[in-house]
Scaffold this motif. Structure first.
Motif, PDB file in Angstrom:
ATOM      1  N   LEU A  85     -36.228  30.607  11.438  1.00 34.34           N
ATOM      2  CA  LEU A  85     -36.840  30.424  12.759  1.00 34.34           C
ATOM      3  C   LEU A  85     -36.293  31.428  13.769  1.00 34.34           C
ATOM      4  O   LEU A  85     -36.582  31.333  14.963  1.00 34.34           O
ATOM      5  N   GLN A  86     -35.466  32.359  13.300  1.00 41.07           N
ATOM      6  CA  GLN A  86     -34.869  33.382  14.157  1.00 41.07           C
ATOM      7  C   GLN A  86     -34.123  32.789  15.345  1.00 41.07           C
ATOM      8  O   GLN A  86     -34.200  33.275  16.457  1.00 41.07           O
ATOM      9  N   ARG A  87     -33.376  31.688  15.072  1.00 39.91           N
ATOM     10  CA  ARG A  87     -32.558  31.083  16.133  1.00 39.91           C
ATOM     11  C   ARG A  87     -31.136  31.613  15.996  1.00 39.91           C
ATOM     12  O   ARG A  87     -30.270  30.983  15.391  1.00 39.91           O
ATOM     13  N   LEU A  88     -30.903  32.787  16.566  1.00 38.62           N
ATOM     14  CA  LEU A  88     -29.606  33.438  16.471  1.00 38.62           C
ATOM     15  C   LEU A  88     -28.484  32.532  16.994  1.00 38.62           C
ATOM     16  O   LEU A  88     -27.384  32.485  16.432  1.00 38.62           O
ATOM     17  N   ASP A  89     -28.778  31.809  18.088  1.00 41.09           N
ATOM     18  CA  ASP A  89     -27.756  30.934  18.666  1.00 41.09           C
ATOM     19  C   ASP A  89     -27.324  29.852  17.680  1.00 41.09           C
ATOM     20  O   ASP A  89     -26.135  29.541  17.533  1.00 41.09           O
ATOM     21  N   MET A  90     -28.290  29.307  16.954  1.00 43.50           N
ATOM     22  CA  MET A  90     -27.956  28.244  15.993  1.00 43.50           C
ATOM     23  C   MET A  90     -27.250  28.803  14.768  1.00 43.50           C
ATOM     24  O   MET A  90     -26.348  28.173  14.212  1.00 43.50           O
ATOM     25  N   ILE A  91     -27.657  30.005  14.326  1.00 44.55           N
ATOM     26  CA  ILE A  91     -26.970  30.645  13.198  1.00 44.55           C
ATOM     27  C   ILE A  91     -25.487  30.795  13.539  1.00 44.55           C
ATOM     28  O   ILE A  91     -24.597  30.397  12.769  1.00 44.55           O
ATOM     29  N   MET A  92     -25.226  31.325  14.746  1.00 40.09           N
ATOM     30  CA  MET A  92     -23.834  31.570  15.126  1.00 40.09           C
ATOM     31  C   MET A  92     -23.082  30.269  15.383  1.00 40.09           C
ATOM     32  O   MET A  92     -21.886  30.160  15.070  1.00 40.09           O
ATOM     33  N   ALA A  93     -23.793  29.270  15.904  1.00 41.77           N
ATOM     34  CA  ALA A  93     -23.151  27.958  16.094  1.00 41.77           C
ATOM     35  C   ALA A  93     -22.745  27.382  14.742  1.00 41.77           C
ATOM     36  O   ALA A  93     -21.652  26.825  14.581  1.00 41.77           O
ATOM     37  N   GLY A  94     -23.630  27.541  13.748  1.00 40.81           N
ATOM     38  CA  GLY A  94     -23.320  27.072  12.396  1.00 40.81           C
ATOM     39  C   GLY A  94     -22.092  27.778  11.833  1.00 40.81           C
ATOM     40  O   GLY A  94     -21.206  27.156  11.228  1.00 40.81           O
ATOM     41  N   MET A  95     -22.018  29.097  12.067  1.00 40.76           N
ATOM     42  CA  MET A  95     -20.858  29.853  11.597  1.00 40.76           C
ATOM     43  C   MET A  95     -19.574  29.345  12.269  1.00 40.76           C
ATOM     44  O   MET A  95     -18.532  29.212  11.613  1.00 40.76           O
ATOM     45  N   ALA A  96     -19.701  29.074  13.567  1.00 39.57           N
ATOM     46  CA  ALA A  96     -18.520  28.589  14.296  1.00 39.57           C
ATOM     47  C   ALA A  96     -18.055  27.240  13.742  1.00 39.57           C
ATOM     48  O   ALA A  96     -16.848  26.991  13.592  1.00 39.57           O
ATOM     49  N   VAL A  97     -19.011  26.380  13.425  1.00 35.80           N
ATOM     50  CA  VAL A  97     -18.653  25.059  12.877  1.00 35.80           C
ATOM     51  C   VAL A  97     -17.920  25.234  11.544  1.00 35.80           C
ATOM     52  O   VAL A  97     -16.887  24.604  11.285  1.00 35.80           O
ATOM     53  N   ILE A  98     -18.453  26.120  10.697  1.00 33.56           N
ATOM     54  CA  ILE A  98     -17.803  26.369   9.400  1.00 33.56           C
ATOM     55  C   ILE A  98     -16.376  26.880   9.610  1.00 33.56           C
ATOM     56  O   ILE A  98     -15.429  26.413   8.957  1.00 33.56           O
ATOM     57  N   GLY A  99     -16.239  27.814  10.539  1.00 31.77           N
ATOM     58  CA  GLY A  99     -14.908  28.350  10.833  1.00 31.77           C
ATOM     59  C   GLY A  99     -13.946  27.279  11.311  1.00 31.77           C
ATOM     60  O   GLY A  99     -12.806  27.194  10.839  1.00 31.77           O
ATOM     61  N   LEU A 100     -14.426  26.427  12.224  1.00 34.79           N
ATOM     62  CA  LEU A 100     -13.550  25.390  12.787  1.00 34.79           C
ATOM     63  C   LEU A 100     -13.132  24.369  11.734  1.00 34.79           C
ATOM     64  O   LEU A 100     -11.961  23.961  11.684  1.00 34.79           O
ATOM     65  N   ILE A 101     -14.086  23.975  10.900  1.00 30.41           N
ATOM     66  CA  ILE A 101     -13.733  22.991   9.867  1.00 30.41           C
ATOM     67  C   ILE A 101     -12.738  23.598   8.886  1.00 30.41           C
ATOM     68  O   ILE A 101     -11.756  22.955   8.491  1.00 30.41           O
ATOM     69  N   GLY A 102     -12.979  24.866   8.512  1.00 31.67           N
ATOM     70  CA  GLY A 102     -12.036  25.549   7.615  1.00 31.67           C
ATOM     71  C   GLY A 102     -10.627  25.571   8.197  1.00 31.67           C
ATOM     72  O   GLY A 102      -9.649  25.284   7.514  1.00 31.67           O
ATOM     73  N   LEU A 103     -10.562  25.873   9.498  1.00 37.05           N
ATOM     74  CA  LEU A 103      -9.275  25.905  10.193  1.00 37.05           C
ATOM     75  C   LEU A 103      -8.598  24.540  10.142  1.00 37.05           C
ATOM     76  O   LEU A 103      -7.397  24.424   9.857  1.00 37.05           O
ATOM     77  N   ALA A 104      -9.397  23.496  10.398  1.00 38.20           N
ATOM     78  CA  ALA A 104      -8.842  22.140  10.402  1.00 38.20           C
ATOM     79  C   ALA A 104      -8.328  21.744   9.019  1.00 38.20           C
ATOM     80  O   ALA A 104      -7.240  21.163   8.888  1.00 38.20           O
ATOM     81  N   ILE A 105      -9.095  22.080   7.987  1.00 40.01           N
ATOM     82  CA  ILE A 105      -8.667  21.727   6.622  1.00 40.01           C
ATOM     83  C   ILE A 105      -7.373  22.453   6.278  1.00 40.01           C
ATOM     84  O   ILE A 105      -6.422  21.862   5.748  1.00 40.01           O
ATOM     85  N   GLU A 106      -7.314  23.738   6.585  1.00 36.04           N
ATOM     86  CA  GLU A 106      -6.121  24.525   6.298  1.00 36.04           C
ATOM     87  C   GLU A 106      -4.901  23.936   7.025  1.00 36.04           C
ATOM     88  O   GLU A 106      -3.806  23.847   6.477  1.00 36.04           O
ATOM     89  N   HIS A 107      -5.131  23.513   8.262  1.00 36.70           N
ATOM     90  CA  HIS A 107      -4.051  22.908   9.036  1.00 36.70           C
ATOM     91  C   HIS A 107      -3.538  21.632   8.345  1.00 36.70           C
ATOM     92  O   HIS A 107      -2.326  21.423   8.223  1.00 36.70           O
ATOM     93  N   CYS A 108      -4.478  20.796   7.898  1.00 35.16           N
ATOM     94  CA  CYS A 108      -4.082  19.547   7.230  1.00 35.16           C
ATOM     95  C   CYS A 108      -3.329  19.847   5.929  1.00 35.16           C
ATOM     96  O   CYS A 108      -2.291  19.244   5.650  1.00 35.16           O
ATOM     97  N   LEU A 109      -3.861  20.790   5.141  1.00 35.09           N
ATOM     98  CA  LEU A 109      -3.195  21.125   3.878  1.00 35.09           C
ATOM     99  C   LEU A 109      -1.791  21.663   4.134  1.00 35.09           C
ATOM    100  O   LEU A 109      -0.857  21.364   3.394  1.00 35.09           O
TER     101      LEU A 109
END
Lengths: 262, 251
Positions: free
Chosen positions: B216-240
């Motif tokens: 749908l060419q929603r650049l804002d949502m693509i980047m928001a999705g990337m940010a969510v992936i990054g944040l969750i990865g960060l949180a998991i790494e922190h917990c581990l």
């Protein structure tokens, strides 16, 4: 239970990568009475550690027998205690759990083994450190813990493989005294390997002098000094000199030979 | 020091917003932080595709990663112990594993779709493949590096084979196993988006969400999705990291 130990014609050789056998021990015979403190004296690479590994049961001799109380025992693991030179406490276990390790392997219930291990730690002056991990202890303390871990399982024989050689002079001498006090109380049979003549004279009832590889017993030197011994006494020093002469003659390069070579 | 950790992040955000506001980078190439926030909000309340809300995408992806990762953990650790502890097992299995290890997990997508069909199983398989090898290799090397002294102590005290495995080899190789676990988790999370590209029947998953936003060419949502992936990865790494520090407190 103090036990006597007999080594009958022990031989050990290892296969070499080039083929053929490399003999380390050749016809080692020795009898150690119940409750005796014996040192085995020999330089580095004289097969002393091999000898202890064989007595402990970690390895079997190529030939010969090991007798405990006159009986040949093949399965010696768990019956013979070994304190080695390198500090080999399990680093993920606390002091208390390290001391209790042998009891745990024997299936002793937790409360009972911890009670027993605590009693040893108290006797060793280490009760304050029972919840510490090995990295938090000094070298001398770790070696005490290793001794406690061995003693708490009440082995038939205690083998010590240069247990103090990695320690500084003061710690070493104080642990030597500590060991003698323990032995005076427990009267366990101790076979103590060392390359240090002074240590051998200070500690033991007699000194077993090993030859270079392939090792055999060159001489058994009694130490007729009264206990408690004094390091600086003239008699001690005289005996050290006497042992050193014999020890040196089997390990040092001949002076004349050296002069010629240089 | 705690404050310093935020300096780089804030500076980056400001630079990003500045580039967008000044029109240096066109809005067709890069969405601004403000737009990404708005996109994130829309993902959370309206969903992408509509009705498919963000938190369900997150849960679905976590389930995928968790399943693939746990599968890798429960096969990688025992196999690594076996490989590290037994010379003959190593002789037989090592060449096999060394053959498969360099094959990228993504190269397996066609086969996994063929075997497992499009959907959950296939995606889990891809994630599993990415997570398996670091755990295996690290466990194996951990066991091989256990000092002979530690094993000797247990032997002299009369330990059985089983005791040596459970009370010496396993705890002694724990630092190495945990290092493998952290690498694996990172790879599993990275493989996720690609794994979800294999197609998702249920219509959920962060990777699927991003692909829909792309269509749908929603650049804002693509980047928001990337940010969510990054944040969750960060949180998991922190917990581990926390868990590892607790388990290895003896070091």
């Amino acid at each position: 239970m103090p036990t006597d130990l007999t080594l009958e014609h022990l031989c050990k050789s290892y296969p070499q990568t080039t083929g053929g056998l490399f003999p380390v021990l050749e016809d080692v015979c020795l009898h150690v009475e119940k409750g005796a403190f014996v040192t085995v004296l020999g330089g580095n690479g004289y097969g002393k550690s091999t000898l202890l590994r064989i007595i402990s049961g970690m390895e079997q001799p190529t030939q010969g027998r090991i007798l405990l109380n006159g009986q040949a025992v093949r399965q010696r693991l768990g019956r013979v205690g070994l304190v080695s030179q390198e500090v080999d406490l399990l680093p993920w276990r606390t002091t208390l759990d390290n001391v209790a390790f042998g009891l745990e392997l024997r299936g002793m219930p937790q409360a009972k083994r911890e009670h027993l291990a605590s009693a040893y730690l108290r006797a060793f002056g280490l009760e304050k450190f029972s919840a510490c991990y090995p990295r938090e202890l000094s070298g001398g303390m770790r070696q005490k813990v290793a001794i406690a871990r061995t003693l708490v399982t009440a082995p038939d024989i205690i083998l010590m493989d240069e247990p103090f050689s990695a320690l500084d002079y003061q710690t070493r001498t104080s642990l030597q005294c500590f060991l003698l006090q323990l032995w005076a109380k427990l009267r366990e049979t101790i076979v103590f390997v060392t390359h240090d003549v002074e240590e051998a004279v200070f500690l033991s009832d007699y000194i077993v002098l090993l030859s270079p590889i392939p090792a055999h017993v060159v001489e058994i030197i009694p130490v007729p000094l009264a206990r408690p011994r004094v390091r600086s006494a003239a008699a001690t020093a005289a005996l050290c000199r006497q042992v050193l002469e014999k020890y040196g003659s089997s390990s040092c390069v001949d002076n004349d030979e050296m002069r010629r070579a240089l | 020091m705690r404050l310093l950790r935020w300096v780089g992040l804030l500076a980056g955000l400001m630079l990003w917003q500045g580039l967008c506001s000044a029109g240096i980078v066109g809005s067709a190439m890069l969405a601004s932080p403000a737009q990404v926030c708005a996109g994130l909000w829309e993902l959370a309340v309206r969903g992408m595709p509509p009705e498919f809300l963000l938190h369900k995408h997150v849960l679905h992806s976590l389930l995928l990663v968790g399943t693939g990762f746990l599968g890798a953990l429960f096969t990688g650790v025992p196999l690594g112990l076996l490989l590290g502890g037994s010379r003959s097992a190593r002789a037989v299995l090592e060449p096999v594993f060394e053959f498969f290890r360099p094959v990228p997990p993504l190269a397996w997508i066609p086969l996994s779709v063929l075997w497992l069909g499009i959907g959950f199983k296939s995606a889990v398989f891809i994630i599993f493949l990415g997570a398996f090898f670091p755990i295996l290799v690290n466990t194996c090397s951990g066991v091989r590096n256990v000092s002979a002294g530690c094993i000797g102590v247990a032997e002299v005290l009369g330990a059985s084979r089983r005791d040596i495995w459970l009370k010496v080899l396993l705890p002694a190789s724990l630092p190495s196993i945990l290092a493998g676990v952290r690498i694996s988790m990172g790879i599993a999370w990275m493989t996720l988006v690609a794994a979800e590209f294999t197609g998702v029947q249920q219509g959920y998953g962060l990777g699927y969400m991003i692909m829909t936003a792309r269509d749908l060419q929603r650049l804002d949502m693509i980047m928001a999705g990337m940010a969510v992936i990054g944040l969750i990865g960060l949180a998991i790494e922190h917990c581990l990291g926390r868990i590892a520090r607790y388990l290895l407190r003896w070091r």
